[in-house]
Design an enzyme around this catalytic site. Sequence first.
Site, PDB file in Angstrom:
ATOM      1  N   HIS A  82       0.803  -0.970   0.175  1.00  0.00           N
ATOM      2  CA  HIS A  82       0.027  -0.174  -0.203  1.00  0.00           C
ATOM      3  C   HIS A  82       0.811   1.226   0.112  1.00  0.00           C
ATOM      4  CE1 HIS A  82      -3.110   2.726   1.023  1.00  0.00           C
ATOM      5  NE2 HIS A  82      -2.748   3.085   2.007  1.00  0.00           N
ATOM      6  N   GLU A  86      -8.996  -2.677   6.355  1.00  0.00           N
ATOM      7  CA  GLU A  86      -8.046  -2.960   7.203  1.00  0.00           C
ATOM      8  C   GLU A  86      -8.766  -3.666   8.472  1.00  0.00           C
ATOM      9  OE1 GLU A  86      -6.569   1.036   8.813  1.00  0.00           O
ATOM     10  OE2 GLU A  86      -6.796   2.058   7.162  1.00  0.00           O
ATOM     11  N   THR A 116      -4.295   0.200   5.442  1.00  0.00           N
ATOM     12  CA  THR A 116      -4.769  -0.551   4.239  1.00  0.00           C
ATOM     13  C   THR A 116      -3.784  -1.864   4.052  1.00  0.00           C
ATOM     14  OG1 THR A 116      -5.324   1.595   3.552  1.00  0.00           O
ATOM     15  CG2 THR A 116      -5.636  -0.218   1.799  1.00  0.00           C
TER      16      THR A 116
HETATM   17 CA    CA Z   1      -6.056   4.219   6.843  1.00  0.00          CA
END
Ligand code: CA
Length: 420
Positions: free
Chosen positions: A139, A206, A354
Amino acid sequence: MIKANDPTRTSWAEVPKDSDFPIQNLPFGVFRTASNPSPRACTAIGSNVVDLAVMNYLDLLDDLEIDNEVFSNRYLNDLMALGKPKLRQLRDRLADLLDARNEEARDLAWHFLHPMDKVELLLPVRIGDYTDFYSSLEHALNVGTMFRPDNPLLPNWKHLPVGYHGRASSIVVSGTPVQRPMGQTMPEGATLPVFGPTKLLDFELEMAFVVGKPNPMGQPVDITDAEDHIFGLMLFNDWSARDIQSWEYVPLGPFLAKNFASTVSPWVVTLDALEPFRTAGPVQDPQPLQYLQFQGEKSYDLRLEVEIQTQGGARAVVCRSNFKNLYWNMCQQFAHHTSGGCNMNIGDLCASGTISGPTPDSYGSMLELTWRGTKPIRMPDGTERKFIQDGDTVTMRGWGEKNGVRIGFGEAAGKVLPPL
Ligand code: CA
């Protein structure tokens, strides 16, 4: 092995084959019903919730000596405060009560069993403080590449788990609608900012851990003890407004682009229940400083997915990822968080950041999946998605599967409503 995790155990309660909640899971939540609106603690078995306050009232949990106020409670904080040894006993007892061989408990089930689709599952934890990390290398590299092609990964990233202090007041339980936020943005080519609804509403896939044991201010927690402070895990959608974020974030990081809403699943799955899915995380190179070095396997093999459902009902799974993709593990996050003396309290929430994987279908946000909108996702009804539209419902799911046992988290779902 933890007694409640025995993969050979079955329940007298019906557990559908693809259920997230076999007898080996026994997560904790808080619920209420139309006929009894007092919130109380529960666990899940198959498609039912189990009222723990009633179980205790029926003397089924008697020798554990837990006050009924701990179960007849709006939140799980007092339950978590009992500590891991007691909660392990409670989970083992629940497994014995729900075991196929326990006819006595089965005969009392009508007192404490409720169909899950007939109850209201509430936000289970009174969240004091919320921190969001940024612990997926993929990410960080994806976002870095989009915004700083020459310098995607900032120099600190592989030396500490980067994070920021977020907003706890707007964390809502799955099923709560999310209103498209208004905010200030700087349109491309403009010289003055404008105020209006975000045009680039996004999700972030998440997971969040719940702190179950506090540490006093000024007393950092050694990384070898960090696991003892982590009660369990939930799914977490860190809703994000990308256009607001890119204008406001300099120099102090995310603010209004993130604080309008975050969605959590209603169940906290204990670290004990996740024990079978323990695995090694990515190799860390360079080796982090000593206070962030750890022994053993500190990650978990948990599959994650994100589904978008349009207002008209067209559904598509747009992302498939895995918790084990995270570069920094929860023990490192916790040790780092307290390393300067910060006190963590029961009910504090720490989200992972993420969770993107290495392949383009495993990216955990629309920003990455559509590469800033340049590669739109085609939905089954023929429409396209660059970001999330009004009327869309975003649903996150997660589960581990081993020895024929599936331990799941339920759902973190939220429907986007137009701005007021
Ligand atoms: Ca975040």
